[in-house]
Design a protein around this motif. Sequence first.
Motif, PDB file in Angstrom:
ATOM      1  N   GLN A   1      -4.607  -5.545  -4.518  1.00  0.00           N
ATOM      2  CA  GLN A   1      -4.616  -4.307  -3.734  1.00  0.00           C
ATOM      3  C   GLN A   1      -5.950  -3.569  -3.815  1.00  0.00           C
ATOM      4  O   GLN A   1      -6.369  -2.936  -2.850  1.00  0.00           O
ATOM      5  N   ILE A   2      -6.627  -3.669  -4.951  1.00  0.00           N
ATOM      6  CA  ILE A   2      -7.927  -2.985  -5.043  1.00  0.00           C
ATOM      7  C   ILE A   2      -8.979  -3.756  -4.233  1.00  0.00           C
ATOM      8  O   ILE A   2      -9.876  -3.168  -3.622  1.00  0.00           O
TER       9      ILE A   2
ATOM     10  N   TYR B   1      -8.262  -2.921  -0.659  1.00  0.00           N
ATOM     11  CA  TYR B   1      -8.790  -1.582  -0.333  1.00  0.00           C
ATOM     12  C   TYR B   1     -10.222  -1.700   0.208  1.00  0.00           C
ATOM     13  O   TYR B   1     -10.612  -0.988   1.129  1.00  0.00           O
ATOM     14  N   LYS B   2     -10.975  -2.652  -0.355  1.00  0.00           N
ATOM     15  CA  LYS B   2     -12.378  -2.810   0.076  1.00  0.00           C
ATOM     16  C   LYS B   2     -12.471  -3.319   1.522  1.00  0.00           C
ATOM     17  O   LYS B   2     -13.474  -3.128   2.193  1.00  0.00           O
TER      18      LYS B   2
ATOM     19  N   ILE C   1     -12.292   2.812  -6.357  1.00  0.00           N
ATOM     20  CA  ILE C   1     -12.200   3.510  -5.075  1.00  0.00           C
ATOM     21  C   ILE C   1     -13.344   4.502  -4.964  1.00  0.00           C
ATOM     22  O   ILE C   1     -13.458   5.440  -5.756  1.00  0.00           O
TER      23      ILE C   1
ATOM     24  N   ASP D   1      -7.183   1.056   2.456  1.00  0.00           N
ATOM     25  CA  ASP D   1      -5.776   1.340   2.130  1.00  0.00           C
ATOM     26  C   ASP D   1      -5.627   1.812   0.683  1.00  0.00           C
ATOM     27  O   ASP D   1      -6.314   1.322  -0.219  1.00  0.00           O
ATOM     28  N   ILE D   2      -4.688   2.709   0.481  1.00  0.00           N
ATOM     29  CA  ILE D   2      -4.431   3.210  -0.875  1.00  0.00           C
ATOM     30  C   ILE D   2      -3.486   2.229  -1.575  1.00  0.00           C
ATOM     31  O   ILE D   2      -2.414   1.923  -1.051  1.00  0.00           O
ATOM     32  N   PRO D   3      -3.872   1.734  -2.764  1.00  0.00           N
ATOM     33  CA  PRO D   3      -2.982   0.778  -3.457  1.00  0.00           C
ATOM     34  C   PRO D   3      -1.654   1.420  -3.841  1.00  0.00           C
ATOM     35  O   PRO D   3      -1.606   2.600  -4.208  1.00  0.00           O
TER      36      PRO D   3
ATOM     37  N   THR E   1     -10.452   8.386   0.859  1.00  0.00           N
ATOM     38  CA  THR E   1      -9.366   7.715   0.135  1.00  0.00           C
ATOM     39  C   THR E   1      -9.119   8.415  -1.200  1.00  0.00           C
ATOM     40  O   THR E   1      -7.978   8.605  -1.621  1.00  0.00           O
TER      41      THR E   1
ATOM     42  N   ASN F   1       0.828  -1.208   0.000  1.00  0.00           N
ATOM     43  CA  ASN F   1       0.000   0.000   0.000  1.00  0.00           C
ATOM     44  C   ASN F   1       0.861   1.255   0.000  1.00  0.00           C
ATOM     45  O   ASN F   1       2.086   1.175   0.085  1.00  0.00           O
TER      46      ASN F   1
ATOM     47  N   TRP G   1      -4.405   4.413   6.858  1.00  0.00           N
ATOM     48  CA  TRP G   1      -4.814   3.050   7.211  1.00  0.00           C
ATOM     49  C   TRP G   1      -6.039   3.031   8.136  1.00  0.00           C
ATOM     50  O   TRP G   1      -6.615   1.979   8.365  1.00  0.00           O
TER      51      TRP G   1
ATOM     52  N   ASN H   1     -11.018   3.510   6.729  1.00  0.00           N
ATOM     53  CA  ASN H   1     -12.220   2.661   6.782  1.00  0.00           C
ATOM     54  C   ASN H   1     -12.870   2.659   8.160  1.00  0.00           C
ATOM     55  O   ASN H   1     -14.085   2.761   8.288  1.00  0.00           O
TER      56      ASN H   1
END
Lengths: 446, 300
Positions: free
Chosen positions: A366-367, A370-371, A387, A375-377, A392, A170, A302, A305
């Motif tokens: 990573q996507i 993120y769900k 996103i 977190d940002i990929p 984010t 991330n 981080w 969410n």
Amino acid sequence: MKSNHWKKTASILAVVALVVGLLAGCSGKGGNTSSTPSTPPSGSAPSESVKLVFWNNGLKSTDDTGTKKKDELALFRYVKKFEEENPGVTIEVVDKPADNIATLLKAASVSKDGPDLIGLWAGGATNDFKHLLVPLDPYLTNEEKAQYSGLDIAKTDYKPDGQVQALPYNVTTYHIFYNKAAFKKAGVELPTSVKTWDEFMKLCERLKQGGVTPLYVGEKEGYVSTWAVSELLLDEIGPEGILKLRTGEQKFDSPEFKKAMGTWKQVYDKKYTNKDFVTLGAWDSMQQFADSGAAMTVNGSWTINDLTTQLGDDLGTIQFPAISADAPYADYLVSQPGSNISVTKFSKYPDIAAKFAKFITSGQFQIDYYKDTGDIPSNTSADLSQITNPITKQALEWIKTSKTGLGFDALISADAAGEFYKLASAVVYSKTTVDEMAKSIDAKIK
Amino acid sequence: MRKNEAAVRRPAEARWGYVFIAPILLFLLIFLVFPIVQVAYYSLTSWDGRGAASWVGLQNYVELFRSKEFWTVLKNNLYFLLVGVPVWTIFPLLIAVLLHEEVKGWKFFKSAFFFPSVLSTAVVGVLFTAFLNYNGPFNEILRSVGLDALALDWLAQGTTSIPAIILIINWAGFGSAVLIYLAGLSSVPNDVQESAVLDGAGWFRRLFYITIPMIKSVIQLNILLNIIYAFTSLFSYIFVMTSGGPGYESTVIEYLLYRKAFQSNEVGSASALAIIMFAIVFVISRLQARLFAASGNEEE
């Protein structure tokens, strides 16, 4: 007489057997004696079944909110997918606590029996173990390397031409999160136009006058100070200066560091924070932020969410203000990979382990990850159109449009960073001075 | 003839004795003596826990004695020693005497006092961290009775967190100490106490002139255990409750040793700290034993 003789002989034999047994027990290492940290053999996957042990730190493996079951989390879905795509390979995910994983790895290096893969904080926490990590360059094309944002921090000694020793999960950013309801209660306009420290302090004063605690933070571990001072110091010495902190070319005992730390300390001196900040942890302060009724908190991407779950549409964020409008690097912000995965030299199957490391840091993973977390990929091949969280999205926009640098604690040795963490709470609580702190940290830079 | 036989048998028996204790001696050598010698060796080296150690002589000790943090943590340990040891020794003694005299409800209290001893120190630490939290139950009680000024962040500074931890350790270790005292008190003959009562001796006079002198060796044992505790068993409380902070305000030698060995990779320096800790405990224990011996105890 003969009987006595045999009794004595039997007794002696029994004692000797006991001693030999004891010695054998002591000398036996147990476990996987073939796992040595010497250079592992390369080559294709063996025909027999392969089990890779993955010490996980940094990837979410339980959902505290109870919304998702374990096997619904991206980590385990992708582990299963990898196992299906690679018959005969199993991945054992073993969660390790963040504050203990380095100790466990050191112990493993002494006993020469460690995991195949390990997740560590990016930067110094990984670089400290470079002697135990397999360089990943042979497993990556230049195109693949270019897909990872901030990969330099995962290279040996952070040199652009260094070997890749980890792949990031991330990218992180530091935030001032705010609660719109608290601003409304205090009768203060939202902080969207705040750009400098002076403006931020005036905002805090107005919130305090409005009967709302301006900042809710937990400094027990010193992390909040680390994030704040990282941003303020970057404004003063820029990304090159931050890199020089690692080698001691740039001292902590310098006007720039003292100014950054002293500036941050103002929020405590002016009593803009909750009273129990020194005994409250950063994670706890984030979890209590919504209930506290305070206006703002300092934390990282981080937590997006978790904070979104707590505050919903009332959650907003601004960038950390510049130390001053005329600071030489006022337009920089801290952005770097937060954690990454490495293949260790303990692994008998580095090829398969490297394949998994690439798989678990792929854009697709990573996507999906993120769900789970917000977190940002770090992998630019991720489909960013998925996103949807506005916070984010905002953080992504900052990264795209700003100049970025690294946080100092990610670069300096774990020892020196530990000294900062330890003394930060004492400084902001006025139990020691910034001068003494700076000298102590410099003494730990080797 | 019998005498000669015994004389001949004794050396043979002694040899067999040595043979039979050999395994445990070997065990002690490998797992106790050898590690101590090894730590002493590493204390004279610069070693990061990996690779080869390089000989630096007394440099680790010199650096420790010159560092401010060492004197801060030593001061904290001495605080635990000078305040903690009397508290951990005297309170259980008084309670044990009351239980021995079978005051009303003694059976219940005997069990109740022992209950915290079965809890792990980590559990006790977490429990009291929540209890002493700035917004926790203890401060709420103070506020509810109008003592708002006393509602502090108790673990936020060494001046309040160390006394708090001393009292928490007293609470948690009370039961074990009371049991040791009760075992000692059971050996005090009742007729001595009864005679003193007939002679008109009050409770305190009996305590100071009969009970305490007669269980002196048990008290000495408890003091010794508490001295060792003040230097070697505080880690989990400090780790869970204050992390040694803020800064080094509540850090003790054990915690500094852990930080040096496992966070800073300074195993050489950590070994020097361990040796210093060993020396301090050894010297204080010997002094305490001599003190008791000088006051007429035959233990020494």
